[in-house]
Design a protein around this motif. Sequence first.
Motif, PDB file in Angstrom:
ATOM      1  N   ARG A  44       0.861  -1.186   0.000  1.00  0.00           N
ATOM      2  CA  ARG A  44       0.000   0.000   0.000  1.00  0.00           C
ATOM      3  C   ARG A  44       0.891   1.226   0.000  1.00  0.00           C
ATOM      4  O   ARG A  44       1.778   1.367   0.838  1.00  0.00           O
ATOM      5  CB  ARG A  44      -0.930   0.022   1.213  1.00  0.00           C
ATOM      6  CG  ARG A  44      -1.937   1.185   1.160  1.00  0.00           C
ATOM      7  CD  ARG A  44      -3.030   1.056   2.204  1.00  0.00           C
ATOM      8  NE  ARG A  44      -2.520   1.256   3.545  1.00  0.00           N
ATOM      9  CZ  ARG A  44      -2.300   2.456   4.092  1.00  0.00           C
ATOM     10  NH1 ARG A  44      -2.526   3.565   3.395  1.00  0.00           N
ATOM     11  NH2 ARG A  44      -1.854   2.550   5.319  1.00  0.00           N
ATOM     12  N   GLN A  57      -2.999   3.943  -2.397  1.00  0.00           N
ATOM     13  CA  GLN A  57      -3.553   2.833  -3.161  1.00  0.00           C
ATOM     14  C   GLN A  57      -2.696   1.574  -3.028  1.00  0.00           C
ATOM     15  O   GLN A  57      -1.485   1.638  -2.800  1.00  0.00           O
ATOM     16  CB  GLN A  57      -3.690   3.221  -4.629  1.00  0.00           C
ATOM     17  CG  GLN A  57      -4.720   4.302  -4.872  1.00  0.00           C
ATOM     18  CD  GLN A  57      -4.930   4.591  -6.339  1.00  0.00           C
ATOM     19  OE1 GLN A  57      -4.677   3.754  -7.189  1.00  0.00           O
ATOM     20  NE2 GLN A  57      -5.404   5.783  -6.650  1.00  0.00           N
ATOM     21  N   ASN A  92     -15.146 -11.425  -1.517  1.00  0.00           N
ATOM     22  CA  ASN A  92     -14.165 -10.342  -1.475  1.00  0.00           C
ATOM     23  C   ASN A  92     -14.100  -9.551  -2.777  1.00  0.00           C
ATOM     24  O   ASN A  92     -13.253  -8.672  -2.915  1.00  0.00           O
ATOM     25  CB  ASN A  92     -12.772 -10.904  -1.166  1.00  0.00           C
ATOM     26  CG  ASN A  92     -12.689 -11.537   0.203  1.00  0.00           C
ATOM     27  OD1 ASN A  92     -13.428 -11.160   1.109  1.00  0.00           O
ATOM     28  ND2 ASN A  92     -11.793 -12.511   0.372  1.00  0.00           N
ATOM     29  N   ARG A  93     -14.997  -9.877  -3.732  1.00  0.00           N
ATOM     30  CA  ARG A  93     -14.923  -9.260  -5.052  1.00  0.00           C
ATOM     31  C   ARG A  93     -16.186  -8.474  -5.370  1.00  0.00           C
ATOM     32  O   ARG A  93     -17.296  -8.871  -5.002  1.00  0.00           O
ATOM     33  CB  ARG A  93     -14.715 -10.323  -6.136  1.00  0.00           C
ATOM     34  CG  ARG A  93     -13.452 -11.147  -5.972  1.00  0.00           C
ATOM     35  CD  ARG A  93     -13.190 -11.983  -7.203  1.00  0.00           C
ATOM     36  NE  ARG A  93     -12.855 -11.134  -8.355  1.00  0.00           N
ATOM     37  CZ  ARG A  93     -12.526 -11.613  -9.554  1.00  0.00           C
ATOM     38  NH1 ARG A  93     -12.496 -12.920  -9.759  1.00  0.00           N
ATOM     39  NH2 ARG A  93     -12.229 -10.799 -10.537  1.00  0.00           N
ATOM     40  N   ALA A 130     -12.769  -4.716  -8.215  1.00  0.00           N
ATOM     41  CA  ALA A 130     -12.153  -4.333  -6.947  1.00  0.00           C
ATOM     42  C   ALA A 130     -12.183  -5.530  -5.994  1.00  0.00           C
ATOM     43  O   ALA A 130     -12.942  -6.482  -6.185  1.00  0.00           O
ATOM     44  CB  ALA A 130     -12.883  -3.142  -6.331  1.00  0.00           C
ATOM     45  N   GLU A 172     -11.683  -6.455  -1.576  1.00  0.00           N
ATOM     46  CA  GLU A 172     -11.413  -6.096  -0.185  1.00  0.00           C
ATOM     47  C   GLU A 172     -10.911  -7.350   0.499  1.00  0.00           C
ATOM     48  O   GLU A 172     -11.661  -8.316   0.671  1.00  0.00           O
ATOM     49  CB  GLU A 172     -12.657  -5.549   0.504  1.00  0.00           C
ATOM     50  CG  GLU A 172     -12.898  -4.079   0.241  1.00  0.00           C
ATOM     51  CD  GLU A 172     -13.983  -3.483   1.115  1.00  0.00           C
ATOM     52  OE1 GLU A 172     -13.959  -2.264   1.321  1.00  0.00           O
ATOM     53  OE2 GLU A 172     -14.845  -4.260   1.573  1.00  0.00           O
ATOM     54  N   GLY A 202      -7.831  -6.378   4.938  1.00  0.00           N
ATOM     55  CA  GLY A 202      -7.837  -4.969   5.277  1.00  0.00           C
ATOM     56  C   GLY A 202      -7.384  -4.052   4.162  1.00  0.00           C
ATOM     57  O   GLY A 202      -7.207  -2.851   4.379  1.00  0.00           O
ATOM     58  N   PHE A 211      -8.033  -2.401   0.327  1.00  0.00           N
ATOM     59  CA  PHE A 211      -8.992  -2.103  -0.732  1.00  0.00           C
ATOM     60  C   PHE A 211      -8.207  -1.965  -2.027  1.00  0.00           C
ATOM     61  O   PHE A 211      -7.383  -1.064  -2.178  1.00  0.00           O
ATOM     62  CB  PHE A 211      -9.740  -0.808  -0.403  1.00  0.00           C
ATOM     63  CG  PHE A 211     -10.601  -0.295  -1.527  1.00  0.00           C
ATOM     64  CD1 PHE A 211     -11.451  -1.145  -2.222  1.00  0.00           C
ATOM     65  CD2 PHE A 211     -10.562   1.043  -1.886  1.00  0.00           C
ATOM     66  CE1 PHE A 211     -12.246  -0.675  -3.251  1.00  0.00           C
ATOM     67  CE2 PHE A 211     -11.354   1.533  -2.922  1.00  0.00           C
ATOM     68  CZ  PHE A 211     -12.196   0.669  -3.598  1.00  0.00           C
ATOM     69  N   TRP A 270      -8.167  -1.607  -6.146  1.00  0.00           N
ATOM     70  CA  TRP A 270      -8.954  -1.211  -7.313  1.00  0.00           C
ATOM     71  C   TRP A 270      -7.995  -0.676  -8.383  1.00  0.00           C
ATOM     72  O   TRP A 270      -6.783  -0.794  -8.272  1.00  0.00           O
ATOM     73  CB  TRP A 270     -10.011  -0.166  -6.934  1.00  0.00           C
ATOM     74  CG  TRP A 270      -9.479   1.188  -6.577  1.00  0.00           C
ATOM     75  CD1 TRP A 270      -8.845   1.540  -5.426  1.00  0.00           C
ATOM     76  CD2 TRP A 270      -9.501   2.357  -7.404  1.00  0.00           C
ATOM     77  NE1 TRP A 270      -8.469   2.864  -5.468  1.00  0.00           N
ATOM     78  CE2 TRP A 270      -8.870   3.392  -6.665  1.00  0.00           C
ATOM     79  CE3 TRP A 270     -10.005   2.631  -8.673  1.00  0.00           C
ATOM     80  CZ2 TRP A 270      -8.729   4.691  -7.177  1.00  0.00           C
ATOM     81  CZ3 TRP A 270      -9.864   3.925  -9.183  1.00  0.00           C
ATOM     82  CH2 TRP A 270      -9.238   4.931  -8.431  1.00  0.00           C
ATOM     83  N   TRP A 326     -13.053   7.207  -2.920  1.00  0.00           N
ATOM     84  CA  TRP A 326     -11.601   7.229  -2.746  1.00  0.00           C
ATOM     85  C   TRP A 326     -11.048   8.351  -3.606  1.00  0.00           C
ATOM     86  O   TRP A 326     -11.283   8.392  -4.796  1.00  0.00           O
ATOM     87  CB  TRP A 326     -10.993   5.893  -3.190  1.00  0.00           C
ATOM     88  CG  TRP A 326      -9.562   5.716  -2.782  1.00  0.00           C
ATOM     89  CD1 TRP A 326      -8.471   6.184  -3.426  1.00  0.00           C
ATOM     90  CD2 TRP A 326      -9.075   5.016  -1.649  1.00  0.00           C
ATOM     91  NE1 TRP A 326      -7.321   5.821  -2.767  1.00  0.00           N
ATOM     92  CE2 TRP A 326      -7.668   5.104  -1.671  1.00  0.00           C
ATOM     93  CE3 TRP A 326      -9.694   4.313  -0.608  1.00  0.00           C
ATOM     94  CZ2 TRP A 326      -6.875   4.517  -0.696  1.00  0.00           C
ATOM     95  CZ3 TRP A 326      -8.894   3.732   0.339  1.00  0.00           C
ATOM     96  CH2 TRP A 326      -7.507   3.840   0.289  1.00  0.00           C
TER      97      TRP A 326
END
Length: 220
Positions: free
Chosen positions: A63, A74, A163-164, A178, A180, A183, A185, A187, A217
């Motif tokens: 990240r 991101q 998760n999608r 995207a 998740e 923890g 995110f 995209w 975001w």
Amino acid sequence: MTGPLVDPGSVPAWLSPLVKASDGLDWRVFSRLTPPDGDSARSAAVLVLFGEGARGPDVLLLRRADTLGSHAGQVAFPGGGADDGDDGVIGTALREAEEETGVDPAGVRPIAILPELFVPVSRFAVTPVLAHWQTPSPVRAVDPAETAAVARVAISDLADPGNRFQVHRPGTSYRGPAFEVDGLFVWGFTAGLLSVLLSLGGWERDWDHDDVRDLEWETR
């Protein structure tokens, strides 16, 4: 040069289909991830590093720091712009991965090169380098000014339908995949590439493409 760099039979069985699928690909496979439009784009590379952790096959993600001027906060693959001293796209990908995550390049085996893709926001022409993490090494956020966190994310978690979803940027026509997970995110360019790789590698599971969420975001 794009396509496999190794014999698909020389990598773990779970990774072999992806190496095979990299042969003959062009940018159209990656949908919204288009090729550069002229000579103004800067060459770059990312390392898509697959390993085997406690939860099975995984991929290395990071990240980006919230203070960066572009793509701040991101989730991304390790990578960045080419330097004059790099040994091609593989050299760029390995150097950037070491600088950002501390990964030891000696334990990394490049296995395929994907077509060059264009990232309009940063005007990078990005070449994804697929690699197998034969001898894993400790990883970390080497420079907190650039990298906020580093994670090995299980392929099974990325493929988990729960998760999608897709994201939509209000006021624009943008819609893209995207995730998740852990923890994070994910995209944009990273999620788009991961989505295609899950399909090519034979890991994709049915998921709800009609689950579309507004993107809250700030993109910079």
